[in-house]
Structure formats: structure tokens, C-alpha cells
Write an enzyme that holds these catalytic residues in place. Structure first.
Site, PDB file in Angstrom:
ATOM      1  N   ILE A  60       1.233  -1.259  -0.209  1.00  0.00           N
ATOM      2  CA  ILE A  60       0.183   0.542   0.221  1.00  0.00           C
ATOM      3  C   ILE A  60       1.332   1.412  -0.152  1.00  0.00           C
ATOM      4  CG2 ILE A  60      -1.759  -0.587   1.167  1.00  0.00           C
ATOM      5  CD1 ILE A  60      -1.041  -0.329   3.448  1.00  0.00           C
ATOM      6  N   GLY A  61       1.690   0.841   0.127  1.00  0.00           N
ATOM      7  CA  GLY A  61       3.065   2.740  -0.079  1.00  0.00           C
ATOM      8  C   GLY A  61       4.541   2.591   0.469  1.00  0.00           C
ATOM      9  N   GLY A  63       7.401   4.355   2.803  1.00  0.00           N
ATOM     10  CA  GLY A  63       7.855   5.306   3.281  1.00  0.00           C
ATOM     11  C   GLY A  63       8.897   4.868   4.517  1.00  0.00           C
ATOM     12  N   GLY A  64       9.913   6.230   3.783  1.00  0.00           N
ATOM     13  CA  GLY A  64      10.865   6.041   4.755  1.00  0.00           C
ATOM     14  C   GLY A  64      11.793   4.889   4.014  1.00  0.00           C
ATOM     15  N   GLU A  67       9.019  -1.349   3.092  1.00  0.00           N
ATOM     16  CA  GLU A  67       7.948  -1.542   2.359  1.00  0.00           C
ATOM     17  C   GLU A  67       6.660  -1.075   3.204  1.00  0.00           C
ATOM     18  OE1 GLU A  67       9.089  -5.234   2.205  1.00  0.00           O
ATOM     19  OE2 GLU A  67       9.891  -3.984   2.371  1.00  0.00           O
ATOM     20  N   VAL A  68       5.336  -0.722   2.931  1.00  0.00           N
ATOM     21  CA  VAL A  68       4.114  -1.226   3.952  1.00  0.00           C
ATOM     22  C   VAL A  68       3.276  -1.957   3.224  1.00  0.00           C
ATOM     23  CG1 VAL A  68       2.695   0.777   5.716  1.00  0.00           C
ATOM     24  CG2 VAL A  68       4.708   1.931   4.547  1.00  0.00           C
ATOM     25  N   LYS A  83       4.743  -2.658   8.377  1.00  0.00           N
ATOM     26  CA  LYS A  83       5.948  -2.097   7.591  1.00  0.00           C
ATOM     27  C   LYS A  83       7.019  -2.718   8.267  1.00  0.00           C
ATOM     28  CE  LYS A  83       7.295   2.372   7.022  1.00  0.00           C
ATOM     29  NZ  LYS A  83       7.478   3.815   7.240  1.00  0.00           N
ATOM     30  N   ASP A 181      11.804  12.750   9.719  1.00  0.00           N
ATOM     31  CA  ASP A 181      10.765  12.863   8.297  1.00  0.00           C
ATOM     32  C   ASP A 181       9.705  13.862   8.470  1.00  0.00           C
ATOM     33  OD1 ASP A 181      10.649  12.750   5.983  1.00  0.00           O
ATOM     34  OD2 ASP A 181      10.643  11.183   5.271  1.00  0.00           O
TER      35      ASP A 181
END
Length: 675
Positions: A60-61, A63-64, A67-68, A83, A181
Site C-alpha cells: 500500500i505504499g 515510506g522512509g 515497504e508498507v 511495515k 521526516d
């Protein structure tokens, strides 16, 4: 960073993935997930099951770092966000073991953060080459989405969102974790106004070795503090990012140009003070957070007090010379305004859309109070106090107390009930007053320690109440928020000056110390040269900085002194401005004990004291006679022990004030008539 993490905290029945039986994707409200990473970028295949429990449904995305995934928790039959903290492209094979150890420690630290403005972590899982954290999956849009729709936000709403982000950061930093972040894409805004800080993929520990990828500092360049380009992260660098985010909310653009780190750095160096056209009363907060020197940047306590002040001001307040706001474009349906963290006390009423506990009578009273402390205290919401309809004072944490709080069977039982309901004594103290109450380094368990006359007094009072040192928790407060901490039961007692007595909802016991009143000035300045005494401040009408709402703000004009037009919420802000030497603050009025701690600098000096004194004591909520009786007895015992009181003074204040001895004050008979 390509996509944004959409894992959220809090929730309830409103989210499509929070029920006991998982719904099919697409069956509830639409999830605004970002573009998922390509399958080749993932380190785990779809439908893999982690530790026999979490089935990875779909990416689903990202970030940093890492993976998520949306995953199905087979045990509790719900969907969660899972995550991975490691990006296989950022970790060399030779450093895999150390990276795993680092991620393991960071996951454990993040999982311990429990706060309504921080993503909720359910679990931590470790596989052969990855460390996973399991988070609540929540239907919420990001602040970036909101800004894309509305372009700019009204000042009150931006202040409310910023204040909730700050509360989340305070909890993160208290756990010795740095987010690294902070930006609109990593802030979720729910429909009920709750704000949640997410994406800890590149979080690290305070003081840890700087984390880089291919020789570059990890993070999002437009939000990176200038010191990150040549040193490691710190809590101050997270606060810089908050300042950039606040600027973007009210100005509709980023404060500094550039997409690459070197471009942003050059923009900061060329234009360190970006213009503020629409910030209104938020301008001082943003300017304080965007100081290029991290040592001069606002700390969390000061920023908290200043944001609360903005939220308490009329929504149309704006300083003179501020350009009118441009009309906002008609927005798509967006989250409702964030609730103000410190509303004025009011009678209980039916709760609005955002859950906001109010007072309840009868058997629901203790439940409501406990729930408010657990869920809402750190978010700054206020739980109103209430007196029983028969006029009988009640302690809502410990039940009904005796009619007068005196010793005897009724009074003894009332105290026992109160103490049973409060196994730990929470005491509010300031953290920036050398000699009185100063935050020290952390102990072996990672908790902050404090030192000073106020702290020694707090321990003596707690001991007389039957609490050991291990049963006392110090909570940092400011002049602007200490009364609200008491009213909403975030603390049981506050060590403070007598200015708190102005509220009818607060009882006060003291004084245990009487401070002189005076000024701190720069030894030399371009405008005023050397200021030798307070008469010069009067004759030349030198504007004096002091805390808004303090006795100085009330009394100095009547004594012939001139105050600054816009006073800050804390003395700390005044002192920082004076010490910086780069502002128009040339004199600060406060207690001599406070000023003496800052007078150690070679650039400032104290003037001779002026008339009047400031008395210090112990504050508590009104309507707790059993507690007040015990505190009266404890303070009286300290003052009766002249030798012990003098030892406390000699240890903490004599070296600063250079006064070897002071007289022990008398306990005010009006507040403790039987002591």
C-alpha cells in the site's frame, strides 16, 4: 520518498478495517492510499504470512525505508498495516547484522510510544532479513492531501493541527526517538479532527550515528533543518520540520526553495527569514521554530505554550501590518477543524463529533475521569471540574471526601480513598529554572531527572504524604499551561508561584520560599549601552519582556515601567531573546531566583531588586480538602525544620543569589488555618 505511509492510530468503529470481522477491500469508505511500490521493490511476496499470523495482502505504499503492506491479522480477524523497517537497497550485505540490531531496537522504542497523536503500534515481528512493525490501519487523509485541496488553512486550524503534531513529537522525543521526516505527507488528519504522526521508517535514537543512503542524509530536503547537512539529527531538527509544515499550512508554499539538499541549503543561507504574509499570531511560533541555530530554536515547552496562546486568541486576531488573507478556494469536503487543546472551562454538554469527555454525575464520574486522563491528557483537552449539586466538595478521582477534610474517622477515610485512587503522585514542575527546577540528564531507566529547591520541596511533601521517590512522577509544565494540567488531572500537584491563586478552581499552600523581583539586562548593547539600574528602564522607557498573565505584567506599568506590546507566554522566551543578542529585547522582568540562573552568562547581568516579592507554594485542584490538609501539614513540617530548610537553600540557591542565608517564610494562615 515515493509514497506515504497511511497507517494511523486511534480509530474506533469508523475505519473500514477496525471491526472484528474484516471487510472486503472497497466495501467501506475509500482508502486514499498512495501509489504502491513496484513488486520488484518489495522484500516479501504477496500473501506471505509473517510468523504464522499476518498475511500480506497487498503493498500500500513505501515510506522512509522499507515497504508498507495491508495485512490480515488471522488471530484477531482484522486488517492492519505492516511495515518493514529495512530497505534492502539501502543496507549492504556486510552491514546486515548491525542494521537488523539497530532496527530491532528502534522498533522496540517506537512500540512503547502510546499517544493519541502518534501511530499506534500493535506488534513487532522479526524475520530472517527484516524487522516488521504492525500498526493500526486507519481511513484518514494526509495533511498533504488537505493542503492540495485547500492550498492554505486558516490560522486557528493550522495552529490546532500544529499543536497536535507537537504533542506527538513530545511523546516521541520523551522515548528518546527522533522522527526525522516530519512533513504534511507523514501527518494524518481524521474527519473528527484528530491528527496522527506516522511513518517512523527512518526514525532513530537521539545521539545515534547519522543514517545515510549513498552518502546523503536521509529525509525530505525541503523539511530538513540546516544542521542536518553537516551533523546528526536532534529533537531540534524535528521542530524545524514542524516550523516548515506550519509555514506551508498558512502561507500556501514552502519557506525555502529547492528540491535537492544543496539547493535547500543555499536558499536557507541566502534568505534565512522567509516572509510571513498570512501567519498572523502564528508568526512568532514559526519564526522561533525556523531559527537556523538549533540552540536558539524554540523548545517543545515554549512552542507548546505559544501555540496554546494562539489557540486561545480570537480567530480573527492578527498583528498590525499583517496582510489580509487571500480568499480560500472552495474546498472539497475536508476534515473538521482540530479541537482547541485548551478551551475555557465550561459546564458539561453533549459531546460534539470529535470525542470529548465531559463531567458526569453518579457512577459514571470515575469512569469519565479515568478515560479522559488515559486518552486525552497528552492531547491538551480539558476535562471540566464540577461540584456536587448539594454544594458538597468532591474529589472526582477518589470519590466524596469529608465535609472539611479534617483528621478523624471521616477525614482519615477520605485521605485513604484519595491515596488509593492515586498510587503514583504526579507533580508539575518547570524544567528550565536553574536552582529551582531544572531538567537534568536521564537516569538508568531512561527517565529525566530534575534538581532544584522546588524539586527538593516536592520530594519532602511527597514523603510526608506517604509516597516514596519511586512513586513520584514529575511532569513538565509552563506558566501558561500549569493550571490546565491541574484542572484536567494530568497532575495532582504543581510547584509554582502564587500567581496561580487567581483561579477559584485552584487551592494553594505556602509560601515555602519568597523570591525577590528584578530585571536581567544585557551588559552592553548598541542601543542602550550599559544599563546600570532600573531607573534607566523607566526614564528611557525601555520595553520590558515578561510572561503574559504574570504579576509582573500587571504590576510593572503601575510602577512606571514600559512593557512590550505583545508579551509571550513564558519567561523562557524572553530570556532566550535577551541572550541571543539579535532581538529588541533588552530587559527581562522575573523572580530573582529565575534570573540568577541565567545571569551566569558573561553577556548579561542582574539589576538591583525592585519592591515586592514573589511567593512559591504547592497548588492543587479546589474541592480536594483531604489532599489539601495533608499538603498543609507537609509544608508546615518543612518550614518548622529551620535547619533542613536552610540546607535546601544553601544547596540550590545560595550559590546563584550569592546570599548565604534567608529567613524562613511563615505559612499563610489563610490557606492553612489549622497548621
Amino acid at each position: 520518498m515515493q509514497g506515504e505511509d497511511r497507517a494511523g492510530a486511534g480509530g474506533g468503529s469508523g475505519g473500514p478495517w477496525t471491526g472484528s470481522t474484516p471487510q472486503q477491500a472497497g466495501s467501506g469508505a475509500a482508502q486514499h492510499w498512495p501509489t504502491a511500490p513496484s513488486p520488484g521493490a518489495s522484500s516479501a511476496p504477496p500473501h506471505a504470512v509473517i510468523e504464522g499470523r499476518y498475511e500480506l495482502v497487498e503493498p500500500i505504499g513505501s515510506g522512509g525505508m522499507g515497504e508498507v503492506w495491508k495485512a490480515h491479522d488471522r488471530r484477531l480477524r482484522r486488517f492492519v498495516a505492516v511495515k518493514g523497517l529495512l530497505d534492502r537497497h539501502a543496507v549492504a550485505a556486510g552491514s546486515q547484522a548491525s542494521a537488523m540490531q539497530r532496527a530491532r531496537r528502534e522498533a522496540e522504542a517506537i512500540a512503547k510510544i502510546e499517544h493519541p497523536n502518534v501511530v499506534t503500534v500493535h506488534d513487532q515481528i522479526e524475520t530472517d532479513n527484516q524487522v516488521w512493525i504492525v500498526m493500526k490501519l486507519l481511513d484518514a487523509g494526509s495533511l498533504a492531501d488537505l493542503l492540495h485541496q485547500q492550498r492554505v488553512l486558516a490560522v486557528p486550524r493550522a495552529a490546532g493541527i500544529g499543536h497536535q503534531i507537537l504533542q506527538g513529537l513530545r511523546a516521541v522525543h520523551a522515548a528518546s526517538v527522533l522522527h526525522r521526516d516530519v512533513k504534511p505527507g507523514n501527518v494524518l488528519v481524521r474527519d473528527d479532527g484528530q491528527v496522527i504522526l506516522v511513518d517512523f521508517g527512518i526514525a532513530t535514537f537521539e545521539g545515534a550515528t547519522p543514517l545515510t543512503r549513498s552518502g546523503s542524509v536521509i529525509g525530505t530536503p525541503p523539511y530538513q533543518a540546516p544542521e542536518l547537512f553537516f551533523s546528526g539529527p536532534s529533537p531540534a531538527s524535528d521542530l524545524w520540520a514542524l516550523g516548515v509544515t506550519l509555514y506551508e499550512m498558512v502561507e500556501g508554499r514552502l519557506p525555502f526553495d529547492g528540491r535537492e539538499p544543496w539547493e535547500v541549503q543555499a536558499s536557507i543561507e541566502q534568505s534565512p527569514h522567509p516572509p510571513l504574509r498570512y501567519a498572523g499570531p502564528l508568526a512568532p511560533v514559526i519564526q522561533g521554530l525556523l531559527r537556523t541555530d538549533p540552540a536558539e530554536r524554540l523548545d517543545t515547552s515554549t512552542a507548546d505554550a505559544m501555540l496554546r496562546e494562539v489557540l486561545g486568541a480570537p480567530s480573527n486576531a492578527a498583528p498590525a501590518g499583517t496582510a489580509p488573507r487571500p480568499p480560500e478556494p472552495a474546498p472539497a469536503p475536508a476534515p473538521a477543524p482540530a479541537p482547541e487543546p485548551v478551551p475555557a472551562p465550561r459546564p458539561p454538554a453533549a459531546p460534539p463529533k470529535a470525542p470529548r469527555p465531559g463531567s458526569r454525575k453518579g457512577t459514571k464520574r470515575a469512569v469519565a475521569a479515568a478515560l479522559a486522563v488515559v486518552l486525552l491528557s497528552a492531547a491538551g483537552w480539558l476535562v471540566s471540574n464540577e461540584v456536587g449539586s448539594g454544594g458538597k466538595a468532591e474529589d472526582k478521582a477518589g470519590g466524596a471526601v469529608g465535609p472539611d477534610g479534617r483528621d478523624g474517622e471521616a477525614g482519615t477515610q477520605a485521605w485513604q480513598d484519595w491515596k488509593k485512587a492515586h498510587p503514583q503522585l504526579k507533580i508539575g514542575v518547570k524544567a528550565d529554572q536553574r536552582g529551582l527546577s531544572l531538567r537534568k540528564r536521564k537516569d538508568s531507566e531512561g527517565n529525566h531527572t530534575y534538581a532544584g529547591l522546588d524539586i527538593d520541596m516536592a520530594h519532602k511533601v511527597a514523603g510526608d504524604l506517604g509516597y516514596g521517590a519511586e512513586d513520584v512522577e514529575f511532569v513538565e509544565v509552563t506558566s501558561g499551561n500549569r493550571d490546565s494540567h491541574l484542572k484536567r488531572k494530568a497532575v495532582d500537584l504543581v510547584i509554582a508561584s502564587y500567581t496561580m491563586r487567581k483561579s477559584a478552581e485552584i487551592d494553594f499552600v505556602g509560601p515555602y520560599y519568597e523570591a525577590g523581583r528584578g530585571f536581567l539586562v544585557r551588559k552592553d548593547s548598541v542601543r542602550h549601552g550599559e544599563i546600570k539600574d532600573s531607573s534607566y528602564l523607566k526614564s528611557e522607557k525601555v520595553e520590558v519582556c515578561t510572561a503574559k498573565g504574570s504579576t509582573y505584567a500587571k504590576d510593572l506599568p503601575s510602577l512606571g515601567f514600559t512593557l512590550m506590546e505583545s508579551l509571550p507566554a513564558t519567561y523562557q522566551y524572553c530570556l532566550e531573546q535577551l541572550l541571543s543578542g539579535k532581538t529588541n529585547v533588552y530587559a527581562v522582568a522575573s523572580d530573582d531566583a529565575v534570573l540568577a540562573g541565567y545571569a551566569q552568562s558573561d553577556e548579561v547581568k542582574m539589576l538591583d531588586p525592585i519592591e515586592g516579592t514573589e511567593r512559591y507554594g504547592v497548588a492543587m485542584r479546589a474541592g480536594t480538602p483531604a489532599l489539601k490538609k495533608k499538603v498543609c501539614s507537609a509544608v508546615a513540617a518543612v518550614l518548622d525544620d529551620t535547619r533542613g530548610w536552610n540546607a535546601m537553600y544553601q544547596k540550590n540557591l545560595a550559590p546563584l543569589l550569592k546570599k548565604p542565608t534567608l529567613g524562613v517564610p511563615d505559612l499563610d494562615p489563610k490557606v492553612c488555618p489549622d497548621s
